[in-house]
Design a protein around this motif. Sequence first.
Motif, mmCIF file in Angstrom:
data_model
loop_
_atom_site.group_PDB
_atom_site.id
_atom_site.type_symbol
_atom_site.label_atom_id
_atom_site.label_comp_id
_atom_site.label_asym_id
_atom_site.label_seq_id
_atom_site.Cartn_x
_atom_site.Cartn_y
_atom_site.Cartn_z
ATOM 1 N N MET A 1 0.822 -1.191 0.000
ATOM 2 C CA MET A 1 0.000 0.000 0.000
ATOM 3 C C MET A 1 0.867 1.257 0.000
ATOM 4 O O MET A 1 0.487 2.244 -0.619
ATOM 5 C CB MET A 1 -0.949 -0.017 1.192
ATOM 6 C CG MET A 1 -2.048 -1.072 1.053
ATOM 7 S SD MET A 1 -3.182 -1.203 2.451
ATOM 8 C CE MET A 1 -3.908 0.388 2.506
ATOM 9 N N LEU A 2 1.999 1.212 0.708
ATOM 10 C CA LEU A 2 2.895 2.367 0.700
ATOM 11 C C LEU A 2 3.429 2.629 -0.700
ATOM 12 O O LEU A 2 3.527 3.774 -1.140
ATOM 13 C CB LEU A 2 4.067 2.170 1.661
ATOM 14 C CG LEU A 2 3.782 2.309 3.145
ATOM 15 C CD1 LEU A 2 5.019 1.928 3.953
ATOM 16 C CD2 LEU A 2 3.349 3.710 3.487
ATOM 17 N N ASP A 3 3.784 1.561 -1.392
ATOM 18 C CA ASP A 3 4.297 1.714 -2.754
ATOM 19 C C ASP A 3 3.217 2.238 -3.699
ATOM 20 O O ASP A 3 3.489 3.072 -4.571
ATOM 21 C CB ASP A 3 4.849 0.390 -3.282
ATOM 22 C CG ASP A 3 6.154 0.003 -2.605
ATOM 23 O OD1 ASP A 3 6.838 0.901 -2.079
ATOM 24 O OD2 ASP A 3 6.484 -1.198 -2.604
ATOM 25 N N GLN A 4 2.005 1.785 -3.550
ATOM 26 C CA GLN A 4 0.917 2.247 -4.405
ATOM 27 C C GLN A 4 0.594 3.716 -4.156
ATOM 28 O O GLN A 4 0.366 4.474 -5.088
ATOM 29 C CB GLN A 4 -0.337 1.396 -4.190
ATOM 30 C CG GLN A 4 -0.198 -0.007 -4.720
ATOM 31 C CD GLN A 4 -1.392 -0.871 -4.362
ATOM 32 O OE1 GLN A 4 -2.188 -0.532 -3.507
ATOM 33 N NE2 GLN A 4 -1.495 -2.011 -5.037
ATOM 34 N N ALA A 5 0.573 4.126 -2.889
ATOM 35 C CA ALA A 5 0.275 5.521 -2.557
ATOM 36 C C ALA A 5 1.443 6.437 -2.917
ATOM 37 O O ALA A 5 1.259 7.626 -3.131
ATOM 38 C CB ALA A 5 -0.057 5.657 -1.081
ATOM 39 N N ASP A 6 2.666 5.886 -2.952
ATOM 40 C CA ASP A 6 3.871 6.622 -3.335
ATOM 41 C C ASP A 6 4.115 7.850 -2.465
ATOM 42 O O ASP A 6 4.423 8.938 -2.951
ATOM 43 C CB ASP A 6 3.800 7.011 -4.821
ATOM 44 C CG ASP A 6 5.195 7.253 -5.389
ATOM 45 O OD1 ASP A 6 6.165 6.720 -4.815
ATOM 46 O OD2 ASP A 6 5.294 7.982 -6.386
ATOM 47 N N ILE A 8 6.595 8.117 -0.322
ATOM 48 C CA ILE A 8 8.038 8.312 -0.240
ATOM 49 C C ILE A 8 8.599 8.228 -1.652
ATOM 50 O O ILE A 8 8.554 7.192 -2.304
ATOM 51 C CB ILE A 8 8.679 7.244 0.670
ATOM 52 C CG1 ILE A 8 8.009 7.285 2.054
ATOM 53 C CG2 ILE A 8 10.180 7.447 0.772
ATOM 54 C CD1 ILE A 8 8.363 6.120 2.941
ATOM 55 N N LYS A 9 9.125 9.329 -2.131
ATOM 56 C CA LYS A 9 9.556 9.418 -3.528
ATOM 57 C C LYS A 9 10.869 8.685 -3.799
ATOM 58 O O LYS A 9 11.070 8.157 -4.871
ATOM 59 C CB LYS A 9 9.695 10.892 -3.956
ATOM 60 C CG LYS A 9 8.417 11.696 -3.813
ATOM 61 C CD LYS A 9 7.312 11.133 -4.665
ATOM 62 C CE LYS A 9 6.037 11.938 -4.471
ATOM 63 N NZ LYS A 9 4.852 11.291 -4.961
ATOM 64 N N GLU A 10 11.819 8.651 -2.802
ATOM 65 C CA GLU A 10 13.082 7.942 -2.998
ATOM 66 C C GLU A 10 12.909 6.464 -2.667
ATOM 67 O O GLU A 10 11.927 6.064 -2.067
ATOM 68 C CB GLU A 10 14.175 8.475 -2.052
ATOM 69 C CG GLU A 10 14.507 9.922 -2.123
ATOM 70 C CD GLU A 10 13.840 10.723 -1.006
ATOM 71 O OE1 GLU A 10 13.764 10.272 0.135
ATOM 72 O OE2 GLU A 10 13.401 11.819 -1.325
ATOM 73 N N GLY A 11 13.942 5.694 -3.015
ATOM 74 C CA GLY A 11 13.949 4.291 -2.624
ATOM 75 C C GLY A 11 14.095 4.175 -1.110
ATOM 76 O O GLY A 11 14.700 5.028 -0.470
ATOM 77 N N TYR A 12 13.549 3.127 -0.515
ATOM 78 C CA TYR A 12 13.624 2.952 0.930
ATOM 79 C C TYR A 12 13.516 1.471 1.271
ATOM 80 O O TYR A 12 13.122 0.657 0.447
ATOM 81 C CB TYR A 12 12.511 3.730 1.642
ATOM 82 C CG TYR A 12 11.121 3.245 1.291
ATOM 83 C CD1 TYR A 12 10.490 2.279 2.055
ATOM 84 C CD2 TYR A 12 10.445 3.760 0.182
ATOM 85 C CE1 TYR A 12 9.228 1.825 1.722
ATOM 86 C CE2 TYR A 12 9.187 3.315 -0.157
ATOM 87 C CZ TYR A 12 8.578 2.345 0.625
ATOM 88 O OH TYR A 12 7.328 1.900 0.298
ATOM 89 N N PHE A 13 13.900 1.134 2.503
ATOM 90 C CA PHE A 13 13.715 -0.203 3.063
ATOM 91 C C PHE A 13 12.792 -0.066 4.252
ATOM 92 O O PHE A 13 13.020 0.769 5.117
ATOM 93 C CB PHE A 13 15.048 -0.809 3.533
ATOM 94 C CG PHE A 13 15.976 -1.127 2.410
ATOM 95 C CD1 PHE A 13 15.838 -2.300 1.688
ATOM 96 C CD2 PHE A 13 16.984 -0.246 2.068
ATOM 97 C CE1 PHE A 13 16.688 -2.592 0.648
ATOM 98 C CE2 PHE A 13 17.846 -0.527 1.033
ATOM 99 C CZ PHE A 13 17.698 -1.709 0.321
ATOM 100 N N LEU A 14 11.775 -0.865 4.317
ATOM 101 C CA LEU A 14 10.848 -0.860 5.435
ATOM 102 C C LEU A 14 11.246 -1.979 6.390
ATOM 103 O O LEU A 14 11.321 -3.137 6.008
ATOM 104 C CB LEU A 14 9.406 -1.084 4.953
ATOM 105 C CG LEU A 14 8.336 -1.155 6.041
ATOM 106 C CD1 LEU A 14 8.237 0.174 6.776
ATOM 107 C CD2 LEU A 14 6.999 -1.533 5.424
ATOM 108 N N GLU A 15 11.564 -1.614 7.632
ATOM 109 C CA GLU A 15 11.929 -2.597 8.647
ATOM 110 C C GLU A 15 10.853 -2.626 9.715
ATOM 111 O O GLU A 15 10.383 -1.579 10.163
ATOM 112 C CB GLU A 15 13.257 -2.228 9.310
ATOM 113 C CG GLU A 15 14.445 -2.452 8.421
ATOM 114 C CD GLU A 15 15.746 -2.252 9.159
ATOM 115 O OE1 GLU A 15 15.808 -2.546 10.373
ATOM 116 O OE2 GLU A 15 16.689 -1.789 8.516
ATOM 117 N N VAL A 16 10.483 -3.810 10.112
ATOM 118 C CA VAL A 16 9.517 -3.995 11.186
ATOM 119 C C VAL A 16 10.240 -4.731 12.300
ATOM 120 O O VAL A 16 10.887 -5.744 12.058
ATOM 121 C CB VAL A 16 8.292 -4.809 10.703
ATOM 122 C CG1 VAL A 16 7.312 -5.020 11.834
ATOM 123 C CG2 VAL A 16 7.634 -4.112 9.522
ATOM 124 N N SER A 17 10.152 -4.208 13.520
ATOM 125 C CA SER A 17 10.855 -4.848 14.631
ATOM 126 C C SER A 17 9.933 -4.947 15.843
ATOM 127 O O SER A 17 8.879 -4.335 15.898
ATOM 128 C CB SER A 17 12.123 -4.071 14.975
ATOM 129 O OG SER A 17 11.791 -2.774 15.399
#
Length: 90
Positions: A1-6, A8-17
């Motif tokens: 969903m984050l990618d679809q909504a866009d 964050i314009k730059e590349g990123y890594f999503l970490e869940v902890s």
Amino acid sequence: MLDQADYIKEGYFLEVSSTGVEKVLRKDRHLETNIGSNIEIKLFKPIDKQKTLEGELLNFDKENIYIKIDQGKKSIERKQIAQIKTKYNW
């Protein structure tokens, strides 16, 4: 969903902890819900040549934390405590 909504314009890594099994007890409500649990107390200065104590949290008040250790019950002044956290016995 984050990618679809866009969002964050730059590349990123999503970490869940996770906070993990052993949690730091900072507030009275944290202590209240963990009465009867095993805890680890780290001290600013050693008491009886120990800087870390482990035991069952029995109770607490404004000035002291009460734990059950192998040698019996122990009272530790809160002002001597650097950190309290739950202790899971693996």
